[in-house]
Design a protein around this motif. Structure first.
Motif, short mmCIF file in Angstrom:
data_model
loop_
_atom_site.label_atom_id
_atom_site.label_comp_id
_atom_site.label_asym_id
_atom_site.label_seq_id
_atom_site.Cartn_x
_atom_site.Cartn_y
_atom_site.Cartn_z
N HIS A 291 16.53 -42.20 36.46
CA HIS A 291 17.95 -41.88 36.37
C HIS A 291 18.37 -42.01 34.90
O HIS A 291 19.28 -42.75 34.56
N GLN A 292 17.66 -41.26 34.05
CA GLN A 292 17.90 -41.35 32.61
C GLN A 292 19.33 -40.92 32.25
O GLN A 292 19.93 -41.45 31.30
N ILE A 293 19.89 -39.97 33.00
CA ILE A 293 21.27 -39.54 32.71
C ILE A 293 22.23 -40.72 32.89
O ILE A 293 23.03 -41.03 32.00
N GLU A 294 22.13 -41.38 34.05
CA GLU A 294 23.03 -42.52 34.30
C GLU A 294 22.74 -43.66 33.32
O GLU A 294 23.66 -44.36 32.89
N HIS A 295 21.46 -43.82 32.95
CA HIS A 295 21.13 -44.88 31.98
C HIS A 295 21.79 -44.60 30.64
O HIS A 295 22.32 -45.51 30.00
N HIS A 296 21.78 -43.34 30.20
CA HIS A 296 22.39 -43.04 28.90
C HIS A 296 23.91 -43.07 28.96
O HIS A 296 24.56 -43.35 27.95
N LEU A 297 24.48 -42.81 30.12
CA LEU A 297 25.94 -42.92 30.25
C LEU A 297 26.37 -44.39 30.28
O LEU A 297 27.39 -44.75 29.72
N PHE A 298 25.55 -45.22 30.96
CA PHE A 298 25.92 -46.63 31.17
C PHE A 298 24.71 -47.53 30.87
O PHE A 298 24.14 -48.14 31.78
N PRO A 299 24.29 -47.64 29.60
CA PRO A 299 23.03 -48.34 29.30
C PRO A 299 23.03 -49.83 29.60
O PRO A 299 21.96 -50.41 29.76
N ASP A 300 24.22 -50.47 29.67
CA ASP A 300 24.23 -51.92 29.91
C ASP A 300 24.61 -52.29 31.34
O ASP A 300 24.84 -53.45 31.63
N ILE A 301 24.66 -51.31 32.24
CA ILE A 301 24.88 -51.60 33.66
C ILE A 301 23.52 -51.78 34.33
O ILE A 301 22.60 -51.02 34.04
N PRO A 302 23.33 -52.81 35.19
CA PRO A 302 22.02 -53.00 35.83
C PRO A 302 21.47 -51.70 36.42
O PRO A 302 22.16 -51.00 37.18
N ALA A 303 20.23 -51.39 36.07
CA ALA A 303 19.64 -50.11 36.42
C ALA A 303 19.56 -49.88 37.93
O ALA A 303 19.53 -48.73 38.38
N ARG A 304 19.55 -50.95 38.73
CA ARG A 304 19.49 -50.77 40.18
C ARG A 304 20.73 -50.06 40.71
O ARG A 304 20.73 -49.54 41.82
N ARG A 305 21.80 -50.01 39.90
CA ARG A 305 23.04 -49.34 40.31
C ARG A 305 23.01 -47.83 40.06
O ARG A 305 23.88 -47.11 40.54
N TYR A 306 22.05 -47.36 39.26
CA TYR A 306 22.05 -45.94 38.90
C TYR A 306 21.95 -45.00 40.11
O TYR A 306 22.66 -43.99 40.18
N PRO A 307 21.06 -45.28 41.08
CA PRO A 307 21.02 -44.38 42.25
C PRO A 307 22.36 -44.33 42.98
O PRO A 307 22.74 -43.28 43.49
N GLU A 308 23.06 -45.45 42.99
CA GLU A 308 24.35 -45.55 43.69
C GLU A 308 25.40 -44.64 43.07
O GLU A 308 26.25 -44.07 43.78
N ILE A 309 25.37 -44.48 41.75
CA ILE A 309 26.42 -43.70 41.08
C ILE A 309 25.98 -42.29 40.71
O ILE A 309 26.79 -41.48 40.26
N ALA A 310 24.69 -41.97 40.94
CA ALA A 310 24.17 -40.67 40.50
C ALA A 310 24.89 -39.50 41.17
O ALA A 310 25.22 -38.50 40.51
N GLU A 311 25.15 -39.61 42.48
CA GLU A 311 25.80 -38.48 43.17
C GLU A 311 27.21 -38.25 42.65
O GLU A 311 27.68 -37.12 42.54
#
Length: 367
Positions: A291-311
């Motif tokens: 989820h590199q897109i979500e990581h670059h938008l929110f790099p300091d948010i725990p990565a386990r949350r990226y699938p949750e916000i991807a949609e």
């Protein structure tokens, strides 16, 4: 390079929607996130103990290498990368604090945090500022001037994949700038000392101490440790390159990103990254950098949350007619290696560039 397609008003609205996602997730951080990362650390240590123990039983050598490889991948991807982004600093746990964490990698964590957290995440895909574009070795964008040196692009990429942790460790030395005379050996002295300290520590652990502990099995254990490092290097290289260099990822000029607004920063992070689809296990093993897109938008948010916000991010992109670059691993890899091969050769004058600008419907998002 990419010309910005949204109006200033649209960029402001886009940025406000991204900020709203960030505020909601940050407000919701809690015990579940802490339990998750502690559970991953427990698994990582379990795999390491299992791997190193199985080296005492030669028939289990393949299983030992597999377990140690998994341990090193978890250490570098889901734990090291994300902890050093400060994703878990709020927990107050010294063992998971970005200022104190040191990973199982020859690159010193303090140097990595400067080149990755600051340089790469601040100047993402700005040609001339983001040194992750080609790592000073490869031609990964058509706006990088071609030189006969780049005929070796595929070979350099292969070597960087095999020795990826070493490439990351030497990244800050800016060898290409040394060769060009824009940097001196004196400039690198403080960095060199830090790298050598970390290299000695890693080499002592993997190539002397643990092999020696297995006595007559020293050569097998040494080979097993080297193989686990190789597996980790290949995996990390492929995940990271698929997040930054597949077809459709945009680059930007220094001029067009001067005086950048927050909305424009989010916009650049979105178009400069790409995701990889896969199973939950695949996402964990990639450190959720799939989820590199979500990581670059929110790099300091725990990565386990990226699938949750991807949609939600994807729906917002559709609203603004912005591309959301995602696909299975084989397709993203095809785009990456196709680009490595194509950019080894000089482009033909007037040839259309195969990056995100062609995928943004100009008429739909008028500047």
């Amino acid at each position: 390079m990419h010309s910005i397609k949204l109006t200033p008003e649209q960029l402001e609205e886009f940025g406000a929607e991204m900020d709203a996602i960030r505020r909601r997730i940050v407000a919701d951080l809690g015990e579940a996130d802490a339990d998750y990362i502690r559970r991953i650390v427990k698994y990582q240590r379990g795999f390491e103990v299992a791997g190193r123990s199985m080296f005492y039983l030669p028939p289990l050598w393949p299983a030992a290498v597999a377990a140690l490889s998994v341990s090193k991948i978890l250490d570098n991807m889901e734990i090291g990368h994300n902890v050093m982004h400060g994703q878990y600093d709020w927990m107050g746990d010294p063992g998971l604090n970005s200022r104190m964490y040191e990973w199982d990698n020859v690159c010193p964590s303090d140097q990595w945090k400067y080149s990755h957290n600051y340089i790469h995440h601040t100047f993402t895909n700005i040609l001339g500022k983001d040194r992750d574009i080609g790592y000073g070795v490869l031609r990964m964008d058509e706006d990088q001037p071609w030189h006969p040196y780049y005929l070796g692009n595929p070979l350099y990429a292969f070597l960087l994949m095999i020795f990826f942790e070493w490439g990351v460790a030497l990244h800050d030395l800016e060898v290409e700038n040394l060769v060009a005379g824009r940097r001196t050996f004196e400039d690198n002295k403080p960095l060199h000392r830090g790298i050598m300290r970390k290299v000695r520590r890693q080499a002592l652990k993997d190539y002397l101490l643990f092999p020696a502990l297995t006595g007559p099995l020293f050569p097998l254990t040494l080979a097993g440790n080297a193989t686990a490092n190789l597996v980790r290097n290949i995996w990390a290289f492929n995940i990271i390159f698929c997040g930054h260099f597949p077809t459709g990822v945009a680059t930007f000029s220094i001029e067009e990103t001067e005086d950048e607004s927050r909305g424009q920063w989010y916009y650049r992070q979105l178009l400069g990254s790409a995701n990889i689809t896969g199973s939950r296990l695949f996402h964990v093993m990639s450190g959720n950098l799939s989820h590199q897109i979500e990581h670059h938008l929110f790099p300091d948010i725990p990565a386990r949350r990226y699938p949750e916000i991807a949609e939600e991010v994807r729906r917002i992109c559709e609203k603004y007619d912005l591309p959301y670059n995602t696909g299975p691993l084989h397709r993203q890899l095809g785009g990456v290696f196709g680009k490595i091969l194509k950019l080894a050769l000089p482009g033909r004058p007037g040839r259309r560039k195969d990056t995100a600008p062609d995928r943004v419907p100009d008429g739909a998002v008028a500047a």
